[in-house]
Write a protein that holds these residues in place. Structure first.
Motif, mmCIF file in Angstrom:
data_model
loop_
_atom_site.group_PDB
_atom_site.id
_atom_site.type_symbol
_atom_site.label_atom_id
_atom_site.label_comp_id
_atom_site.label_asym_id
_atom_site.label_seq_id
_atom_site.Cartn_x
_atom_site.Cartn_y
_atom_site.Cartn_z
ATOM 1 N N LEU A 18 0.826 -1.212 0.000
ATOM 2 C CA LEU A 18 0.000 0.000 0.000
ATOM 3 C C LEU A 18 0.860 1.262 0.000
ATOM 4 N N ILE A 65 -2.117 -1.576 -4.951
ATOM 5 C CA ILE A 65 -3.224 -1.378 -4.003
ATOM 6 C C ILE A 65 -4.046 -2.662 -3.900
ATOM 7 N N ARG A 66 -4.346 -3.259 -5.062
ATOM 8 C CA ARG A 66 -5.130 -4.500 -5.045
ATOM 9 C C ARG A 66 -4.381 -5.597 -4.277
ATOM 10 N N ARG A 74 -4.380 11.100 -6.916
ATOM 11 C CA ARG A 74 -4.656 9.675 -6.712
ATOM 12 C C ARG A 74 -4.687 8.881 -8.013
ATOM 13 N N ALA A 130 -6.217 4.159 0.837
ATOM 14 C CA ALA A 130 -6.217 3.527 -0.493
ATOM 15 C C ALA A 130 -7.640 3.353 -1.029
ATOM 16 N N ARG A 131 -8.602 3.112 -0.126
ATOM 17 C CA ARG A 131 -9.979 2.865 -0.556
ATOM 18 C C ARG A 131 -10.704 4.141 -0.949
ATOM 19 N N SER A 150 2.445 1.766 -3.332
ATOM 20 C CA SER A 150 1.503 2.174 -4.378
ATOM 21 C C SER A 150 1.486 3.691 -4.550
ATOM 22 N N ARG A 151 1.984 4.422 -3.566
ATOM 23 C CA ARG A 151 1.937 5.898 -3.641
ATOM 24 C C ARG A 151 3.266 6.498 -4.079
ATOM 25 N N TRP A 162 -1.579 6.866 -8.247
ATOM 26 C CA TRP A 162 -1.333 5.720 -7.375
ATOM 27 C C TRP A 162 -1.295 4.458 -8.221
ATOM 28 N N ASP A 163 -0.626 3.440 -7.701
ATOM 29 C CA ASP A 163 -0.451 2.205 -8.453
ATOM 30 C C ASP A 163 -1.517 1.205 -7.996
ATOM 31 N N TYR A 164 -2.541 1.036 -8.849
ATOM 32 C CA TYR A 164 -3.683 0.220 -8.422
ATOM 33 C C TYR A 164 -3.405 -1.284 -8.441
ATOM 34 N N ILE A 185 -11.413 7.066 -3.118
ATOM 35 C CA ILE A 185 -11.099 7.498 -4.487
ATOM 36 C C ILE A 185 -10.677 8.969 -4.487
#
Lengths: 410, 114
Positions: free
Chosen positions: A242, A273-274, A265, A303-304, A245-246, A268-270, A306
């Motif tokens: 997480l 994040i997933r 956002r 992260a959740r 991801s930033r 960010w690297d989704y 948006i």
């Protein structure tokens, strides 16, 4: 690049991919990680001699393993090794299993190698260097560049670490149940240290530094695969994925850090994040939340969301509260106060900050946090004073300029 | 570093043995923490080629050449460098068979992303 150089690069790539498994399997046989690594290096030398000429063998791992073993036995028969090593190599000749099956379940050996590399007889910086060397497959030069230290320093640190393990007769094994939790915490701490070292790299640093983020992610994923029932290991993975991801959003065009709530956002690297949210879900299924899981949950709240305005601040405040119970710390209290301020308003947050202020008398971010809340309450003069005070307390020139700018804007 | 690798087989000859060997490789790479995503991509006829020309969007309807219609496998790996990505491509192709693998680095935070 010439063909020879290309061939050598390819051999080194194979070796790095196999390094951890090779050293782990050899260490189980010779009961000494130092000797195991020397044997692995011998195998690399042999591969560099023959592969560029004959091509990469069908089963490179088995080739390296067989070669390492043969070299060891040759050296033993010629009496070229030290007495101590004779004894260790003796173990090897009495090991009956087929050393060529490196691909089959080397997991137990990898786990042993992780525990030994992070053993408490070693100083933390030695644990980090040895882990990156043996499990990450980094060269001493790469480790030195990543940590902004001279190469001989790292080389010596690794030599001493191996000797310390041998002198203390640290067994090549997974620790007994009574020690397991503490030893696993040490492994997690080493991986997280590598991660944070990479995460603290600034723009313009050697690219070997941010690469540590990926090394830590890989080590964490490997560990999670080896001990899949440990919630804190999944928590550590979640936290690292997480945060990582930033990485693309945390610096602006001038290389200055961008606050979480002000980050773009979309950058960010989704994928990460997933992965982070998946790891967190596994950790939560496994049981009571420890410090890594709680920190990952806090990170997941961001992260959740948006958009920053969607952040569940009440939940974050609650999580900081739980974290403060496990790891009492005024900085965590301060973070909780700021989450409360976001959830319930600046007055409630300020009240909590005053409660913790005496424990952090010279902490610039407490003064800055107080200033932020004073601005929101319209108490401009007091806010200006707090920003100025924060600027005086910080030792970082970038931060000081930023805080003084904010004071000046009021 | 992250790399996107796409593979096109010279001959399409799937066997259960090959699939099992690929599954084993995928599992190993997941355990090693390097494989972020992998799967198969259908031929161009499954979607088409979208073109924007002076603001005018057109989706092609084919027909497409055999190579455009071929199945392509892809993988996204997180490794230290290009040589390591190539080694993983080599390992995959040793199982999957003759063909072609394109290896491209995905832009990351330290690769001058704007």
């Amino acid at each position: 690049m010439t063909d020879t150089n290309a061939a050598i690069t390819a051999v080194r790539a194979v070796f790095r991919v196999e390094h951890a498994k090779l050293v782990a399997r050899l260490a189980r046989m010779v009961r000494d990680v130092g000797v195991a690594e020397e044997l692995a290096q011998d195998a690399l030398v042999a591969a560099l001699e023959t592969w560029p000429r004959d091509g990469i063998p069908d089963k490179p791992a088995a080739w390296l393993m067989t070669t390492a073993k043969r070299r060891a036995l040759n050296a033993l028969s010629r009496g070229r090794m030290l007495e101590r090593k004779h004894e260790e190599l003796g173990h090897m000749t009495t090991t009956h299993e087929d050393p060529a099956d490196l691909d089959d379940d080397v997991g137990d050996d990898l786990l042993r190698l992780m525990f030994v590399s992070c053993h408490p007889v070693l100083a933390p910086e030695a644990r980090v260097a040895l882990t990156l060397r043996l499990l990450g497959g980094l060269t001493t030069e790469e480790i030195a560049r990543a940590f902004l230290v001279a190469e001989p320093t790292i080389a010596q640190r690794i030599v001493r670490a191996k000797r310390a393990l041998a002198d203390a007769k640290v067994p090549f094994e997974v620790p007994p149940a009574a020690e397991r939790a503490a030893r696993l915490a040490s492994v997690c701490a080493v991986i997280y240290l590598v991660f944070n070292e990479g995460y603290s790299a600034s723009a313009g640093d050697d690219p070997m530094r941010p690469a540590l983020i990926e090394d830590a992610l890989r080590l964490g994923r490997v560990l999670a695969g080896l001990v899949p029932d440990e919630p804190e290991v999944h928590g550590l993975c979640a936290l690292m994925e997480l945060h990582a991801s930033r990485a693309g959003a945390r610096l602006d065009a001038n290389g200055e850090s961008v606050l979480l709530l002000e980050q773009n956002r979309a950058r960010w690297d989704y994928v990460l994040i997933r992965r982070g949210l998946d790891a967190l879900a596994r950790a939560e299924q496994l049981g009571g939340p420890g410090p890594y899981v709680l920190q990952a949950e806090i990170s997941a709240c961001h992260a959740r969301a948006i958009v920053a305005a969607d952040t569940d601040w009440a939940r974050i405040a609650e999580l900081y509260g739980s974290l403060a119970v496990l790891q009492p710390s005024p900085v965590i209290e301060l973070n909780r106060a700021m989450a409360i301020a976001m959830a319930e308003g600046p007055a409630a947050g300020l009240e909590l900050i005053e409660q913790v202020a005496s424990k952090l008398p010279r902490y610039p971010w407490l003064a800055a946090a107080r200033a932020d809340l004073l601005v929101k309450l319209g108490r401009t003069d007091e806010a200006r004073g707090e920003f100025t005070r924060a600027a005086e307390l910080t030792t970082n020139a970038h931060d000081r300029a930023k805080l003084l700018r904010r004071a000046g804007e009021l | 570093m992250r790399f996107l690798m796409t593979y096109t087989a010279k001959v399409q000859d799937h066997t259960p043995e090959k699939s099992a060997a690929i599954d084993k490789l995928v599992a190993e790479n997941i355990k090693a923490g390097i494989l972020l995503d992998t799967g198969a991509i259908l031929g161009l006829g499954s979607g088409g080629r979208g073109t924007l020309d002076r603001g005018n969007f057109v989706l092609s309807n084919g027909p497409y050449s055999a190579s455009e219609e071929a199945f392509v496998g892809y993988a996204i790996v997180q490794v230290r460098d290009r040589a390591e990505a190539a080694e993983h491509a080599r390992r995959f192709m040793m199982i999957a068979g003759d063909g072609e693998c394109e290896i491209r680095q995905l832009m990351g935070p330290s690769d001058g992303m704007p």
